[in-house]
Design an enzyme around this catalytic site. Structure first.
Site, PDB file in Angstrom:
ATOM      1  N   HIS A   1       0.815  -1.220   0.000  1.00 45.52           N
ATOM      2  CA  HIS A   1       0.000   0.000   0.000  1.00 45.52           C
ATOM      3  C   HIS A   1       0.851   1.274   0.000  1.00 45.52           C
ATOM      4  CE1 HIS A   1       0.265   0.014   4.550  1.00 45.52           C
ATOM      5  NE2 HIS A   1       0.240   1.320   4.335  1.00 45.52           N
TER       6      HIS A   1
ATOM      7  N   ASP B   1       0.098  -7.469   1.485  1.00 43.78           N
ATOM      8  CA  ASP B   1       0.528  -6.084   1.646  1.00 43.78           C
ATOM      9  C   ASP B   1       2.046  -5.991   1.751  1.00 43.78           C
ATOM     10  OD1 ASP B   1       0.389  -3.360   1.729  1.00 43.78           O
ATOM     11  OD2 ASP B   1      -0.525  -3.225   3.711  1.00 43.78           O
TER      12      ASP B   1
ATOM     13  N   SER C   1       4.419   2.909   7.875  1.00 41.23           N
ATOM     14  CA  SER C   1       4.131   1.711   7.101  1.00 41.23           C
ATOM     15  C   SER C   1       5.333   1.289   6.278  1.00 41.23           C
ATOM     16  CB  SER C   1       2.949   1.944   6.160  1.00 41.23           C
ATOM     17  OG  SER C   1       1.756   2.035   6.878  1.00 41.23           O
TER      18      SER C   1
END
Length: 176
Positions: free
Chosen positions: A27, A58, A140
């Site tokens: 992402h 992911d 992230s």
């Protein structure tokens, strides 16, 4: 003008192979036309090539070109972790480069559902590590480390409804 690039977002990642192979979240690089990488103590900005990604997990693998002697961080064994062990999260929360936070491993084997920003559905995560090390947008793709400096997870999400609840994909999933 229309030929200029528009910054879309900031994320994190880590180099796991000295030849410039990087792990991050899918992402973080999703829909990117250009992926730029900066490395601490290196003034150069590298353009990364997306080698592969998995939306379901992911995860994404990037490659940068350079001297083939990039600083790396070793992958550890997430299956040997015990709840309560100290952990360290590294990333770029809110664009504050190379931020380090500490906490403990709060739980293992967490499952969460996260609505995608694009409104296109929900990501379902399983087998996550939970930590109280501060994780924010921009973290992230960054590493969650044990005190031996080994990656035991990849920061992936934070609970929007509470404070101090972050999640990471364990290295057992990453290695597979």
């Amino acid at each position: 003008n229309s030929s200029q690039l528009v910054p879309y977002g900031i994320g994190s990642g880590f180099i796991y192979n000295k030849e410039g192979y990087i792990l991050t979240n899918q992402h973080v690089v999703e829909n990117a036309d250009v992926i730029q990488v900066t490395i601490e103590n290196d003034e150069k900005t590298y353009e990364a090539k997306l080698l592969g990604s998995s939306k379901d997990l992911d995860l994404a693998v990037l490659k940068i070109e350079g001297n083939n002697n990039f600083p790396t961080v070793p992958l550890g064994d997430s299956s040997s972790l015990k709840v309560g062990e100290p952990v360290v999260a590294i990333g770029n929360p809110q664009g504050f480069d190379h931020t380090v936070t500490t906490g403990v491993l709060s739980a293992r084997e967490r499952s969460i559902d996260i609505s995608e920003e694009s409104g296109s559905g929900t990501r379902k995560y399983q087998h996550l590590l939970q930590t109280d090390a501060s994780i924010n947008p921009g973290n992230s793709g960054g590493p969650l480390l044990n005190l031996n400096g080994q990656v035991i997870g990849m920061n992936v999400a934070v609970s929007a409804d509470s404070q101090g609840i972050g999640f990471a994909i364990p290295t057992s999933t990453i290695k597979n």
